[in-house]
Scaffold this motif. Structure first.
Motif, short mmCIF file in Angstrom:
data_model
loop_
_atom_site.label_atom_id
_atom_site.label_comp_id
_atom_site.label_asym_id
_atom_site.label_seq_id
_atom_site.Cartn_x
_atom_site.Cartn_y
_atom_site.Cartn_z
N LEU A 21 0.81 -1.22 0.00
CA LEU A 21 0.00 0.00 0.00
C LEU A 21 0.85 1.27 0.00
O LEU A 21 0.31 2.37 -0.04
N CYS A 22 2.16 1.10 0.07
CA CYS A 22 3.10 2.23 0.09
C CYS A 22 2.82 3.16 1.27
O CYS A 22 2.86 4.38 1.13
N THR A 23 2.54 2.57 2.43
CA THR A 23 2.27 3.37 3.61
C THR A 23 3.39 3.27 4.64
O THR A 23 3.62 4.22 5.38
N ILE A 24 4.08 2.12 4.70
CA ILE A 24 5.16 1.94 5.66
C ILE A 24 6.32 1.20 5.01
O ILE A 24 6.16 0.57 3.96
N VAL A 25 7.47 1.26 5.67
CA VAL A 25 8.63 0.49 5.24
C VAL A 25 8.46 -0.92 5.78
O VAL A 25 8.24 -1.12 6.97
N GLY A 26 8.53 -1.91 4.89
CA GLY A 26 8.33 -3.29 5.29
C GLY A 26 9.60 -4.09 5.43
O GLY A 26 9.69 -4.98 6.25
N THR A 27 10.61 -3.78 4.62
CA THR A 27 11.85 -4.56 4.58
C THR A 27 13.03 -3.62 4.47
O THR A 27 12.96 -2.61 3.76
N THR A 28 14.12 -3.95 5.17
CA THR A 28 15.36 -3.19 5.00
C THR A 28 16.53 -4.15 4.87
O THR A 28 16.47 -5.29 5.34
N ALA A 29 17.57 -3.68 4.21
CA ALA A 29 18.78 -4.48 4.02
C ALA A 29 19.94 -3.54 3.71
O ALA A 29 19.75 -2.37 3.42
N VAL A 30 21.13 -4.10 3.78
CA VAL A 30 22.33 -3.37 3.38
C VAL A 30 23.09 -4.28 2.43
O VAL A 30 23.26 -5.47 2.69
N VAL A 31 23.52 -3.72 1.28
CA VAL A 31 24.32 -4.49 0.33
C VAL A 31 25.69 -3.82 0.21
O VAL A 31 25.78 -2.59 0.22
N PRO A 32 26.74 -4.62 0.11
CA PRO A 32 28.07 -4.04 -0.12
C PRO A 32 28.09 -3.33 -1.46
O PRO A 32 27.50 -3.82 -2.44
N SER A 33 28.74 -2.16 -1.53
CA SER A 33 28.71 -1.43 -2.80
C SER A 33 30.07 -1.01 -3.32
O SER A 33 30.17 -0.19 -4.22
N ARG A 34 31.13 -1.61 -2.81
CA ARG A 34 32.46 -1.31 -3.37
C ARG A 34 32.53 -1.79 -4.82
O ARG A 34 33.21 -1.19 -5.64
N ASN A 35 31.85 -2.88 -5.13
CA ASN A 35 31.74 -3.40 -6.49
C ASN A 35 30.36 -3.02 -7.02
O ASN A 35 29.36 -3.63 -6.67
N THR A 36 30.31 -1.98 -7.87
CA THR A 36 29.03 -1.45 -8.34
C THR A 36 28.20 -2.50 -9.05
O THR A 36 26.99 -2.59 -8.84
N GLU A 37 28.83 -3.32 -9.89
CA GLU A 37 28.09 -4.34 -10.63
C GLU A 37 27.39 -5.32 -9.68
O GLU A 37 26.24 -5.69 -9.89
N LYS A 38 28.10 -5.73 -8.65
CA LYS A 38 27.53 -6.66 -7.67
C LYS A 38 26.40 -5.99 -6.88
O LYS A 38 25.35 -6.58 -6.64
N ALA A 39 26.59 -4.73 -6.50
CA ALA A 39 25.55 -4.00 -5.77
C ALA A 39 24.29 -3.87 -6.62
O ALA A 39 23.18 -4.10 -6.14
N VAL A 40 24.48 -3.53 -7.89
CA VAL A 40 23.34 -3.40 -8.80
C VAL A 40 22.64 -4.75 -8.96
O VAL A 40 21.40 -4.83 -8.90
N ALA A 41 23.41 -5.81 -9.12
CA ALA A 41 22.82 -7.15 -9.25
C ALA A 41 22.00 -7.52 -8.01
O ALA A 41 20.90 -8.06 -8.12
#
Length: 136
Positions: A21-41
């Protein structure tokens, strides 16, 4: 349709996903982003798994509203996500979200490594919450 919020960083990228319903945040995570391709994937995979229909990327503006080099990097990352997902990608002013995220974590006794691993996800949640409130 779910919306994904992104707090793009050099080392880690925070990800937050709304409920249907786009009313609250349901899920959160952190992805490593030193490697942009991996972060995007990782982000593309999460978007597909969670049936995301739109992405919002935090835009780090200076306090006077101008944009610096970091803002340009975020705009470039947003374009990469747009190309990789085929989804609409909005930019959202993220001024003070990281400061606010640190304050929230301090208030809840998150310190040291625990805070470092969480702050980007909290910042992504704040970006997403601001964007969802604006859309209403």
């Amino acid at each position: 349709m779910k919306v994904m919020g992104i707090d793009y960083g050099d080392a880690r990228t925070g990800v937050a996903i709304s409920d249907l319903l786009c009313t609250i945040v349901g899920t959160t995570a952190v992805v490593p982003s030193r490697n942009t391709e991996k972060a995007v994937a990782d982000i593309v995979r999460m978007a597909k798994e969670n049936q995301v229909g739109e992405i919002v990327v935090g835009l780090p503006k200076n306090m006077d509203g101008t944009e610096g080099p970091r803002a340009q990097l975020c705009r470039e990352f947003a374009q990469i996500l747009r190309d990789a997902t085929g989804l609409p990608v909005a930019m959202w002013d993220e001024r003070r979200t990281t400061v606010e995220a640190h304050n929230i974590l301090s208030a809840h006794n998150y310190h040291g490594k625990k805070r470092k691993e969480t702050v980007d996800a909290v910042a992504a949640s704040l970006i997403l919450e601001g964007y969802l409130a604006y859309r209403k």
